[in-house]
Write a protein that holds these residues in place. Sequence first.
Motif, PDB file in Angstrom:
ATOM      1  N   SER A 151      -1.995   5.067   4.915  1.00 30.45           N
ATOM      2  CA  SER A 151      -1.443   4.475   6.127  1.00 30.45           C
ATOM      3  C   SER A 151      -1.359   5.577   7.179  1.00 30.45           C
ATOM      4  O   SER A 151      -1.418   6.767   6.855  1.00 30.45           O
ATOM      5  CB  SER A 151      -0.050   3.901   5.859  1.00 30.45           C
ATOM      6  OG  SER A 151       0.862   4.951   5.626  1.00 30.45           O
ATOM      7  N   VAL A 197      -3.796  -1.572   7.636  1.00 35.00           N
ATOM      8  CA  VAL A 197      -3.163  -0.519   6.842  1.00 35.00           C
ATOM      9  C   VAL A 197      -3.455   0.868   7.419  1.00 35.00           C
ATOM     10  O   VAL A 197      -2.564   1.567   7.865  1.00 35.00           O
ATOM     11  CB  VAL A 197      -3.628  -0.563   5.359  1.00 35.00           C
ATOM     12  CG1 VAL A 197      -2.847   0.466   4.553  1.00 35.00           C
ATOM     13  CG2 VAL A 197      -3.432  -1.950   4.781  1.00 35.00           C
ATOM     14  N   GLY A 198      -4.713   1.251   7.424  1.00 34.79           N
ATOM     15  CA  GLY A 198      -5.040   2.602   7.873  1.00 34.79           C
ATOM     16  C   GLY A 198      -6.484   2.959   7.587  1.00 34.79           C
ATOM     17  O   GLY A 198      -7.393   2.256   8.008  1.00 34.79           O
ATOM     18  N   SER A 203       0.828  -1.208   0.000  1.00 30.92           N
ATOM     19  CA  SER A 203       0.000   0.000   0.000  1.00 30.92           C
ATOM     20  C   SER A 203       0.859   1.254   0.000  1.00 30.92           C
ATOM     21  O   SER A 203       0.925   2.014   0.944  1.00 30.92           O
ATOM     22  CB  SER A 203      -0.925   0.011   1.210  1.00 30.92           C
ATOM     23  OG  SER A 203      -1.578   1.239   1.289  1.00 30.92           O
TER      24      SER A 203
END
Length: 235
Positions: free
Chosen positions: A180, A227-228, A94
Motif C-alpha cells: 500500500s 491498494v497500491g 492487504s
Amino acid sequence: MKILIIEDEMEIAKIIQTTLERESFECMVAYDGLTALDLFQQQEPDLIILDLMLPKLDGLEVCTRIRQKITAKDPYILMLTAKGEEIDRVIGLSTGADDYLVKPFSPIELVARVRALLRRSLRHGGTKNNVYETQHFTVDLDKHSAIRKSDDNTEEALELTTLEFNLLSTFMSYPGRVWSRTQLIDKLWGNDFFGDERVVDTHVRRLRKKIEPDTANPTFIKTVVGVGYKFEDEA
Ligand code: CA
C-alpha cells in the motif's frame, strides 16, 4: 531459519511448534500480540506464523506494526485464520501478510507453505550479502548500485536518485508482494512523514521511466487498483 509462532491457543501453538521443530526450524512462541512484538524485535525471525484472533493486539494490528518497523530482516508472514469472514478481512485489507492458511490445517500443509515462503526468500537473495537479484535487475545495497540486465545478457547501470533506489530495493525485497502507499511511505520516509501519500505515485512514475520498456504498460511495477503497487520479475 528462525520462526516466530504467534498463537493464543496453546494446543495449536504446540502442534505448530512440534511440527516445525521436527523439520529442523528454530521456533519461539508468543501467546499474545504484545509479547510477540517484543520477541520479534529481540530475535529477528525469518518467518512469522501469525494467528488473526489474538488477545490484547489482534493479528492484523501485529502484522501492521511489524511491517512498519525497520529491521535488518523483513520477515515473511503467514497468517492463520478461522473459516469464514476472517479470510475476506485478511485478503481485503492487504495487511502485508505474504500468505494465509485456514484452520484447521494439516501439519503437511503447514510445512509446505512455510517451505514455499522460505524458498521465495532464498531464491530472491533475501538479505544475503545485501544483494537483491531478479531476472532483469540486481541491486546491491552496500554499493548502492542498480543494474538492469537485458534478455541478451547485456548489463546497464541505472542512474537512480536515492529515493528511486530505495523504492526499487523495497520492491525487489519482496517480488509479488502488494504494497500500500502507506507501507511504502513507512519504508522510505519512516514514521515521521506528514504529507500527501500520493507522493509515492510520483516516485513510482519516475522509476518506471527508468526501468520499464513501456511506461504505459508496465512489466515490472504493476498498479494494484485500490491498494497500491507490486513488483514482478520472475527469476
Ligand atoms: Ca486465536
